[in-house]
Design an enzyme around this catalytic site. Structure first.
Site, PDB file in Angstrom:
ATOM      1  N   ARG A  45      47.222  44.590  35.896  1.00 36.75           N
ATOM      2  CA  ARG A  45      46.079  44.078  36.667  1.00 36.75           C
ATOM      3  C   ARG A  45      46.438  42.725  37.234  1.00 36.75           C
ATOM      4  O   ARG A  45      47.484  42.159  36.931  1.00 36.75           O
ATOM      5  CB  ARG A  45      44.773  44.063  35.863  1.00 36.75           C
ATOM      6  CG  ARG A  45      44.832  43.808  34.391  1.00 36.75           C
ATOM      7  CD  ARG A  45      45.185  42.420  33.950  1.00 36.75           C
ATOM      8  NE  ARG A  45      44.497  41.396  34.692  1.00 36.75           N
ATOM      9  CZ  ARG A  45      44.933  40.183  34.863  1.00 36.75           C
ATOM     10  NH1 ARG A  45      46.104  39.816  34.315  1.00 36.75           N
ATOM     11  NH2 ARG A  45      44.276  39.290  35.555  1.00 36.75           N
ATOM     12  N   GLY A  46      45.538  42.193  38.099  1.00 33.66           N
ATOM     13  CA  GLY A  46      45.837  40.955  38.818  1.00 33.66           C
ATOM     14  C   GLY A  46      46.326  41.338  40.212  1.00 33.66           C
ATOM     15  O   GLY A  46      47.174  42.237  40.349  1.00 33.66           O
ATOM     16  N   ARG A  80      42.419  50.861  43.151  1.00 31.33           N
ATOM     17  CA  ARG A  80      41.379  49.838  42.967  1.00 31.33           C
ATOM     18  C   ARG A  80      41.013  49.295  44.357  1.00 31.33           C
ATOM     19  O   ARG A  80      41.897  49.118  45.195  1.00 31.33           O
ATOM     20  CB  ARG A  80      41.871  48.680  42.074  1.00 31.33           C
ATOM     21  CG  ARG A  80      42.045  49.094  40.608  1.00 31.33           C
ATOM     22  CD  ARG A  80      42.306  47.909  39.709  1.00 31.33           C
ATOM     23  NE  ARG A  80      41.086  47.176  39.395  1.00 31.33           N
ATOM     24  CZ  ARG A  80      41.070  45.999  38.750  1.00 31.33           C
ATOM     25  NH1 ARG A  80      42.220  45.448  38.370  1.00 31.33           N
ATOM     26  NH2 ARG A  80      39.934  45.386  38.482  1.00 31.33           N
ATOM     27  N   ASP A 227      41.319  37.742  44.806  1.00 31.61           N
ATOM     28  CA  ASP A 227      41.723  39.139  45.027  1.00 31.61           C
ATOM     29  C   ASP A 227      41.689  39.531  46.499  1.00 31.61           C
ATOM     30  O   ASP A 227      42.366  40.466  46.911  1.00 31.61           O
ATOM     31  CB  ASP A 227      40.831  40.075  44.215  1.00 31.61           C
ATOM     32  CG  ASP A 227      41.160  39.942  42.732  1.00 31.61           C
ATOM     33  OD1 ASP A 227      40.679  38.969  42.114  1.00 31.61           O
ATOM     34  OD2 ASP A 227      41.937  40.761  42.220  1.00 31.61           O
ATOM     35  N   LYS A 238      37.432  37.443  40.237  1.00 31.95           N
ATOM     36  CA  LYS A 238      36.773  38.019  39.064  1.00 31.95           C
ATOM     37  C   LYS A 238      35.319  37.562  38.954  1.00 31.95           C
ATOM     38  O   LYS A 238      35.009  36.388  39.180  1.00 31.95           O
ATOM     39  CB  LYS A 238      37.546  37.601  37.805  1.00 31.95           C
ATOM     40  CG  LYS A 238      36.985  38.058  36.486  1.00 31.95           C
ATOM     41  CD  LYS A 238      36.776  39.560  36.390  1.00 31.95           C
ATOM     42  CE  LYS A 238      38.040  40.347  36.642  1.00 31.95           C
ATOM     43  NZ  LYS A 238      37.802  41.794  36.875  1.00 31.95           N
TER      44      LYS A 238
END
Ligand code: MRU
Length: 328
Positions: A45-46, A80, A227, A238
């Site tokens: 993730r990230g 995602r 993101d 986030k």
């Protein structure tokens, strides 16, 4: 510094971040579907890290020819929705092999994936240098960060955490306050793990403590990753980042974002157009995999959007951009 992945003998190995910090378990991916699943389930993730992982997913697909690569590109891109780095990296790989023969696909894609990784790593270093220049020498600062924007989110030294590492190296850091980052605890599990390994002074707080810690005068700056950054500089990160930006403004504290160019989305005019991933409500109704609430409805947006007016500056690998000077 710990890497989120490596490639060896036609296998892409991913450190399973869901199990950190208790276990360091590696997942061996041998096809693009394995990588897409790892991205979807947050084993990796990230924003920059999932872009790099998707590029290696295409490397794994490449031995089955162009049609398969294109099919897997769609699957990886859809794993995602919020971090634009994913679609950006997949698009860049497809572009790199636009005119390639099937027999050249594996080498060309492997080259492109490793170049993307190298560029992200170099971008982290530049951001760290530029970001640290925002803090005057001669004193030590306490900063607050949210989620994890470190090595495990980027494959390099990190975006926000890269700046923090540099501040520490230059003797400008007093303390890093880390939000635990409910519901999946990326701050408590991953940032705390990274900063402790690096010997950086850090203090964990729950998300709801951030305002009070600011009020107590313990925070000099907030620094987070992103993101997706829209054309007007509204920035998705986030969930909880929006609240922090409001709190920072109320307390007269600068709010910085560190993000590479791969996070900028020129095709999305404002933050309103950024797709926000909604995850399983059970993540909110539970804590570390144990159900902690009755079966009430729960809302679980994984990201929120910080309006550009509340961003003091965005640190990229090329320059420092002033968020609140952006036109709407
Ligand atoms: O859901 P996650 O853990 O992938 O969310 C990650 C973040 O929000 C990070 O802060 C963001 O990707 C910046 S990482 C350099």
């Amino acid at each position: 510094m710990i890497s989120p992945f490596y490639y060896k003998d036609h296998t892409f190995f991913i450190l399973d971040q869901r199990r950190l910090p208790l276990e360091e378990t590696w997942i061996g991916c041998t096809c693009a579907d394995d990588v897409a699943l790892a991205i979807r389930t947050l084993a990796v993730r990230g924003a920059p890290a999932i872009g790099i992982a998707a590029a290696y997913g295409l490397v794994l697909a490449s031995r089955k020819g162009r049609e398969h690569v294109e099919h897997c590109a769609r699957t990886l891109k859809e794993a995602r929705p919020t971090a634009v780095n994913l679609a950006w990296a997949v698009g860049r790989c497809l572009e790199a092999v636009r005119d390639a023969a099937d027999s050249d696909l594996p080498d060309r894609l492997l080259h492109e994936a490793s170049v993307i990784w190298q560029e992200e790593t170099a971008a982290n270093e530049s951001m760290a240098r530029l970001g640290s220049s925002l803090f005057a020498p001669g004193r030590r600062y306490s900063v607050l960060t949210h989620c994890n924007a470190g090595s495990l989110a980027t494959g390099g030294i990190g975006t926000a955490v890269g700046v923090i590492r540099r501040l520490h190296e230059e003797g400008k850091l007093a303390m890093v306050y880390m939000d635990e980052t409910r519901p999946l605890l990326q701050g408590a599990r991953i940032t705390a793990y990274e900063l402790t390994k690096a010997g950086i002074p850090s203090t964990l707080i729950t998300d709801s403590m951030a305002g009070w810690v600011m009020k107590l005068g313990k925070i000099d700056a907030v620094i987070v990753g992103a993101d997706r950054i829209a054309r007007n500089l509204d920035a998705a990160n986030k969930v909880g980042s929006y609240g922090l930006s409001v709190l920072a403004r109320a307390h007269g504290i600068p709010f910085f974002i560190a993000a590479p160019r791969s996070t900028f989305d020129p095709d999305t005019p404002t933050g309103e157009g950024i797709p926000i991933e909604e995850r399983d409500p059970l993540e909110v109704r539970s804590f570390q995999g144990h159900v902690s609430a009755p079966e009430v409805p729960a809302f679980n947006p994984a990201f929120d959007v910080v309006p550009h007016r509340l961003i003091t500056a965005i640190i990229t690998e090329e320059s420092i951009i002033c968020g609140h000077e952006s036109p709407d």
